[in-house]
Design a protein around this motif. Structure first.
Motif, short mmCIF file in Angstrom:
data_model
loop_
_atom_site.label_atom_id
_atom_site.label_comp_id
_atom_site.label_asym_id
_atom_site.label_seq_id
_atom_site.Cartn_x
_atom_site.Cartn_y
_atom_site.Cartn_z
N CYS A 59 0.84 -1.20 0.00
CA CYS A 59 0.00 0.00 0.00
C CYS A 59 0.87 1.24 0.00
O CYS A 59 2.07 1.18 0.25
N GLU A 60 0.24 2.36 -0.30
CA GLU A 60 0.94 3.63 -0.35
C GLU A 60 1.06 4.22 1.05
O GLU A 60 0.29 3.89 1.95
N ASN A 96 4.40 3.46 -12.09
CA ASN A 96 4.05 4.80 -11.63
C ASN A 96 5.12 5.29 -10.65
O ASN A 96 5.13 4.90 -9.49
N ARG A 97 6.01 6.14 -11.12
CA ARG A 97 7.13 6.61 -10.30
C ARG A 97 6.70 7.59 -9.21
O ARG A 97 7.46 7.88 -8.31
N ARG A 98 5.49 8.11 -9.31
CA ARG A 98 5.02 9.05 -8.29
C ARG A 98 4.62 8.35 -7.00
O ARG A 98 4.62 8.96 -5.95
N SER A 99 4.23 7.12 -7.12
CA SER A 99 3.73 6.40 -5.94
C SER A 99 4.63 5.24 -5.57
O SER A 99 4.85 4.34 -6.36
N LEU A 100 5.14 5.30 -4.35
CA LEU A 100 5.90 4.19 -3.83
C LEU A 100 4.99 3.33 -2.98
O LEU A 100 4.23 3.84 -2.15
N TYR A 101 5.04 2.05 -3.22
CA TYR A 101 4.23 1.11 -2.44
C TYR A 101 5.12 0.46 -1.39
O TYR A 101 6.29 0.16 -1.65
N VAL A 102 4.56 0.25 -0.22
CA VAL A 102 5.30 -0.27 0.92
C VAL A 102 4.85 -1.69 1.20
O VAL A 102 3.65 -1.99 1.20
N SER A 103 5.82 -2.57 1.44
CA SER A 103 5.55 -3.97 1.79
C SER A 103 6.50 -4.38 2.90
O SER A 103 7.58 -3.80 3.05
N LEU A 104 6.12 -5.40 3.64
CA LEU A 104 7.00 -5.98 4.64
C LEU A 104 8.05 -6.85 3.95
O LEU A 104 7.76 -7.53 2.97
N THR A 105 9.25 -6.83 4.47
CA THR A 105 10.29 -7.75 4.02
C THR A 105 10.05 -9.09 4.74
O THR A 105 9.15 -9.20 5.58
N ASP A 106 10.85 -10.08 4.44
CA ASP A 106 10.75 -11.35 5.16
C ASP A 106 10.96 -11.14 6.66
O ASP A 106 10.25 -11.71 7.49
N PHE A 107 11.93 -10.28 7.00
CA PHE A 107 12.17 -9.96 8.41
C PHE A 107 10.96 -9.23 9.00
O PHE A 107 10.57 -9.48 10.15
N GLY A 108 10.35 -8.34 8.22
CA GLY A 108 9.15 -7.63 8.66
C GLY A 108 7.99 -8.58 8.92
O GLY A 108 7.23 -8.42 9.88
N ILE A 109 7.87 -9.60 8.07
CA ILE A 109 6.81 -10.61 8.26
C ILE A 109 7.07 -11.40 9.54
O ILE A 109 6.13 -11.70 10.30
N GLU A 110 8.33 -11.69 9.80
CA GLU A 110 8.70 -12.38 11.05
C GLU A 110 8.31 -11.52 12.25
O GLU A 110 7.76 -12.01 13.24
#
Length: 150
Positions: A59-60, A96-110
């Motif tokens: 998500c943004e 779309n270079r204007r919008s960066l989407y954020v996700s959890l990394t594997d460590f973030g999921i842990e």
């Protein structure tokens, strides 16, 4: 006389809704921080964002701010710190270079699993002795309070 006035005011304060909500929130936060501190290096604000991302990624940033009730400027700093600690990654979606989407990394999921366990533990402790119908009523009333104050 001053002591009696303080006792009366103090008693009224402790019986007020705002005091009870604030006191409950404070004790809840302390419980969460204490539990997470014993097993992670997460900083204040990060567990909330991790929980949100676990349910809504990718998500943004503006969605994170709205979903976590945090102002966008604060989210920027939190995400920068979280990215530096390998909890999240930002990427371009659909070119779309204007919008960066954020996700959890594997460590973030842990870490999300640890956050979820802590939140469940604290919720369980807070609701100890409540019936299912009392929990449902409490949740409904807290939702109404939130909407009224929003």
């Amino acid at each position: 006389i001053l002591i009696i006035c303080i006792q009366i005011i103090g008693g009224q304060m402790k019986n007020s809704l705002h005091y009870r909500l604030r006191a409950s929130h404070t004790v809840c936060q302390k419980s969460i921080v204490s539990d997470l501190k014993s097993q992670t290096d997460l900083k204040p604000g990060e567990p909330k964002i991790i929980e949100f991302l676990a349910e809504n990624q990718p998500c943004e940033q503006k969605e994170i701010a709205a979903g976590c009730d945090i102002d966008p400027a604060s989210v920027t700093g939190l995400l920068r710190r979280m990215e530096n600690h390998n909890l999240i990654e930002r990427h371009i979606k659909n070119g779309n270079r204007r919008s960066l989407y954020v996700s959890l990394t594997d460590f973030g999921i842990e870490m999300a699993k640890k956050v979820e366990n802590t939140f469940n533990k604290v919720d369980s402790k807070a609701l100890n002795g409540f019936s299912d119908s009392e929990i449902e009523l409490l949740e409904s009333m807290l939702d109404r309070i939130y909407e009224n104050l929003k």
